[in-house]
Design a protein around this motif. Structure first.
Motif, PDB file in Angstrom:
ATOM      1  N   ASP A  98       0.852  -1.183   0.000  1.00  0.00           N
ATOM      2  CA  ASP A  98       0.000   0.000   0.000  1.00  0.00           C
ATOM      3  C   ASP A  98       0.891   1.238   0.000  1.00  0.00           C
ATOM      4  O   ASP A  98       1.977   1.224   0.586  1.00  0.00           O
ATOM      5  N   SER A 104     -11.896  -0.650  -2.240  1.00  0.00           N
ATOM      6  CA  SER A 104     -10.936  -1.717  -1.983  1.00  0.00           C
ATOM      7  C   SER A 104      -9.614  -1.481  -2.708  1.00  0.00           C
ATOM      8  O   SER A 104      -8.598  -2.063  -2.354  1.00  0.00           O
ATOM      9  N   THR A 118      -4.280   0.724  -2.363  1.00  0.00           N
ATOM     10  CA  THR A 118      -4.212  -0.473  -1.530  1.00  0.00           C
ATOM     11  C   THR A 118      -4.063  -1.709  -2.413  1.00  0.00           C
ATOM     12  O   THR A 118      -4.995  -2.501  -2.557  1.00  0.00           O
ATOM     13  N   ASN A 148      -4.909  -5.404  -1.352  1.00  0.00           N
ATOM     14  CA  ASN A 148      -6.249  -5.997  -1.428  1.00  0.00           C
ATOM     15  C   ASN A 148      -6.409  -6.935  -2.620  1.00  0.00           C
ATOM     16  O   ASN A 148      -7.443  -7.605  -2.752  1.00  0.00           O
ATOM     17  N   GLU A 149      -5.398  -6.954  -3.515  1.00  0.00           N
ATOM     18  CA  GLU A 149      -5.419  -7.868  -4.658  1.00  0.00           C
ATOM     19  C   GLU A 149      -4.151  -8.719  -4.563  1.00  0.00           C
ATOM     20  O   GLU A 149      -3.166  -8.466  -5.250  1.00  0.00           O
TER      21      GLU A 149
END
Length: 204
Positions: free
Chosen positions: A18, A58, A72, A75-76
């Motif tokens: 991130d 997200s 971010t 998140n993947e």
């Protein structure tokens, strides 16, 4: 405050991480330098028909004080590539202007894993270490086994590479292991358990 037109820029984030980008830095990167107090009011993604919808939280968020864009990528998991281009609506309290930001998630080499192995030795015989003894796997990137770094040597006996004793920090190639050159030789009359530490490396 004179409002700029057609500002565009690209930001890069490493896979699984991130990062927060300050709005003034993003504007400067796009070629517009200002000391004015500005903030990000909202982040939108452009639809095929040209309209805008609120960006997925997200993936992209606005910093709590509005002065930064938070990407971010974590998140993947293990994903990399280009996200869609986002539209930042930037304000100064009374008026607004927009800037297009493309987000690229750069790939990184995920660390492989190793696993401990136990063997039984009899009559003080030496043991030729094999590739399978290190339990190498690289499930994320699928890279090949490159080498083993010896992080600690046995407290008794010797770890030899082509007959030469190894010290902590030595790196042994997978090719040398496959060739049968890495050997543990216990001391005469030894008994009990002996271990050494290692880390595996991949070709990535």
């Amino acid at each position: 405050m004179a409002f700029p037109n057609e500002l565009t820029t690209v930001v890069h984030v490493c896979e699984d991480t991130d990062e927060t980008f300050n709005i003034l830095d993003l504007l400067a990167q796009a070629g517009y330098v200002t000391n004015a107090s500005v903030y990000i009011d909202r982040v939108q993604v452009q639809n095929p028909d040209g309209s805008y919808s609120t960006a997925p939280t997200s993936l992209v968020q606005i910093a709590p004080d509005g002065t930064g864009l938070v990407i971010t990528a974590s998140n993947e998991p293990n994903w990399f590539g280009g996200f869609e281009t986002f539209n930042l609506l930037i304000g100064n309290g009374t008026d607004f202007f927009s800037m297009q930001v493309s987000i690229v998630v750069d790939p990184v080499n995920d660390a492989p894993e190793g696993a401990d192995s136990t063997v039984a030795l009899f009559n003080a015989a030496g043991y030729v270490l094999k590739e399978a003894d290190f339990g190498f796997v690289d499930t994320v990137d699928g890279d090949a086994f490159k080498s083993v770094v010896i992080s600690s040597v046995p407290t008794s006996g010797q770890l030899l590479l082509a007959g030469v004793a190894l010290a902590a920090g030595a790196e042994v190639s997978a090719a040398d292991i496959r060739a049968g050159l890495l050997v543990y030789v216990p001391p005469a009359g030894a008994s009990g358990q002996v271990s050494f530490g290692f880390q595996v490396r991949d070709t990535g």
